[in-house]
Design an enzyme around this catalytic site. Structure first.
Site, PDB file in Angstrom:
ATOM      1  N   ASN A  10      49.669  57.123  45.567  1.00 32.72           N
ATOM      2  CA  ASN A  10      48.380  56.844  46.187  1.00 32.72           C
ATOM      3  C   ASN A  10      47.397  57.931  45.760  1.00 32.72           C
ATOM      4  OD1 ASN A  10      46.221  56.370  47.872  1.00 32.72           O
ATOM      5  ND2 ASN A  10      47.264  57.051  49.740  1.00 32.72           N
ATOM      6  N   LYS A  12      44.310  58.156  46.429  1.00 26.88           N
ATOM      7  CA  LYS A  12      43.248  58.353  47.431  1.00 26.88           C
ATOM      8  C   LYS A  12      41.877  58.378  46.730  1.00 26.88           C
ATOM      9  CE  LYS A  12      46.632  60.834  50.122  1.00 26.88           C
ATOM     10  NZ  LYS A  12      46.916  61.549  51.336  1.00 26.88           N
ATOM     11  N   HIS A  97      47.034  52.535  55.971  1.00 30.05           N
ATOM     12  CA  HIS A  97      47.365  53.936  55.642  1.00 30.05           C
ATOM     13  C   HIS A  97      46.863  54.841  56.766  1.00 30.05           C
ATOM     14  CE1 HIS A  97      47.209  57.876  53.729  1.00 30.05           C
ATOM     15  NE2 HIS A  97      48.201  57.425  52.969  1.00 30.05           N
ATOM     16  N   GLU A  99      45.271  57.531  56.844  1.00 32.13           N
ATOM     17  CA  GLU A  99      43.884  58.014  56.767  1.00 32.13           C
ATOM     18  C   GLU A  99      42.913  56.916  57.208  1.00 32.13           C
ATOM     19  OE1 GLU A  99      44.325  59.428  52.799  1.00 32.13           O
ATOM     20  OE2 GLU A  99      45.669  60.959  53.595  1.00 32.13           O
ATOM     21  N   GLU A 170      55.303  56.793  57.252  1.00 33.19           N
ATOM     22  CA  GLU A 170      54.554  57.993  56.883  1.00 33.19           C
ATOM     23  C   GLU A 170      54.185  58.770  58.145  1.00 33.19           C
ATOM     24  OE1 GLU A 170      52.759  57.775  52.756  1.00 33.19           O
ATOM     25  OE2 GLU A 170      51.305  56.897  54.108  1.00 33.19           O
ATOM     26  N   GLY A 176      49.895  65.147  53.374  1.00 31.16           N
ATOM     27  CA  GLY A 176      48.946  66.115  52.838  1.00 31.16           C
ATOM     28  C   GLY A 176      49.057  67.489  53.468  1.00 31.16           C
ATOM     29  N   SER A 215      54.222  64.364  51.892  1.00 35.16           N
ATOM     30  CA  SER A 215      54.498  65.578  51.107  1.00 35.16           C
ATOM     31  C   SER A 215      55.759  65.472  50.245  1.00 35.16           C
ATOM     32  CB  SER A 215      54.557  66.809  52.025  1.00 35.16           C
ATOM     33  OG  SER A 215      53.316  66.974  52.682  1.00 35.16           O
TER      34      SER A 215
HETATM   35  C1  PEP Z   1      50.008  59.485  51.201  1.00 36.36           C
HETATM   36  O1  PEP Z   1      48.857  59.563  50.822  1.00 36.36           O
HETATM   37  O2  PEP Z   1      50.447  58.385  51.550  1.00 36.36           O
HETATM   38  C2  PEP Z   1      50.829  60.694  51.245  1.00 36.36           C
HETATM   39  C3  PEP Z   1      52.059  60.590  51.682  1.00 36.36           C
HETATM   40  O3  PEP Z   1      50.247  61.875  50.827  1.00 36.36           O
HETATM   41  P1  PEP Z   1      51.001  63.261  50.479  1.00 36.36           P
HETATM   42  O4  PEP Z   1      52.137  62.924  49.555  1.00 36.36           O
HETATM   43  O5  PEP Z   1      49.960  64.100  49.819  1.00 36.36           O
HETATM   44  O6  PEP Z   1      51.495  63.838  51.755  1.00 36.36           O
END
Ligand code: PEP
Length: 251
Positions: A10, A12, A97, A99, A170, A176, A215
């Site tokens: 992703n 973003k 998601h 965010e 998630e 992040g 992460s």
């Molecule tokens: C994501 O954007 O779905 C995500 C898991 O980000 P990150 O790997 O940066 O934590």
């Protein structure tokens, strides 16, 4: 597990056209190094979808969008319809998601409409669910996963066609932040999601793939991908460089 593990990136709101094409090229060049039991999928920003689709051509790299409108067309300024995503070369879309849930304040109702629209219009959907740190510390992880899943799937009486729905676990506190769920935390949440899906749809529910996101890096991907109920990973930060994304796909 019969289906291939999914390694999804992703991007973003990152990458200009030039940068996105370079990253795509880097991933394409590394595809031959990825084990055959894994498939690779990227979610670039909307403006890059069509040129990246052209760059991918018939290579083995799937393309998805980060969001969609639940409407097919009309007066919805700024929105992008599922038909437009298909037209741009997408086969897949992220729905809900964290965010979008927590920063953009997307409601459960909208997430449900978007998921339904994606599937009805022939897009594969990755439905993202997960608890905040506060919810985990209050012992509410199971309740949150149950509620988010039930709400998103509320109007779907039958399981979607095989491979069309994927769930991504998630944990919001791991996205992040550099904090990854421990293998035990990830496996426990994935097993809970699996049993909710089986409870809803029986054996076909048990076939739905469940990705871990939060992460993920080349250093921790191997262990996460070896867990019984982890069918792939959804990667944010580490998907922005070909080397780290490919490192995860090979882990
Ligand atoms: C994501 O954007 O779905 C995500 C898991 O980000 P990150 O790997 O940066 O934590």
């Amino acid at each position: 597990m019969s289906a291939r593990q999914i390694i999804a990136g992703n991007w973003k709101m990152h990458k200009t056209l030039r940068e996105g094409l370079d990253l795509t090229q880097g991933i394409l060049e590394g595809l031959r190094t990825i084990p055959p039991h894994r498939s690779v999928l990227v979610f670039p920003p909307a403006t890059l979808l069509h040129p990246i689709s052209q760059r991918i051509g018939d290579r083995n790299l799937d393309l998805g969008a980060q969001d969609l409108s639940w409407e097919r067309q009309g007066a919805f300024t700024g929105e992008i319809s599922p038909l437009q995503l298909l037209d741009a070369g997408c086969s897949c879309v992220l729905v809900g998601h964290s965010e979008r849930r927590h920063v953009i304040k997307e409601s459960e109702d909208r997430i449900r409409l978007k998921l339904k629209s994606a599937l009805e219009n022939g897009l594969r959907a990755i439905l993202c669910i997960g608890e905040t740190l506060e919810e985990r510390e209050a012992g509410k992880t199971g309740d949150i996963l149950t509620t988010q899943l039930a709400s998103a799937l509320e109007t779907m009486k039958e399981p979607p066609n095989s491979g069309f729905l994927t769930v991504a676990y998630e944990p919001v506190w791991a996205i992040g932040t550099g904090k990854t769920a421990t293998p035990e935390q990830a496996q426990e949440a994935h097993a809970a999601i699996r049993s909710l899906l089986i409870g809803r749809w029986g054996d076909p529910g048990g076939e739905i793939q469940i990705l871990y996101g939060g992460s993920v890096k080349p250093e921790n991907a191997g262990e996460l991908l070896s867990l019984e109920d982890v069918d792939g990973v959804l990667v944010g930060g580490a998907s922005l460089e070909a080397a780290s994304f490919l490192g995860i796909a090979r882990a």
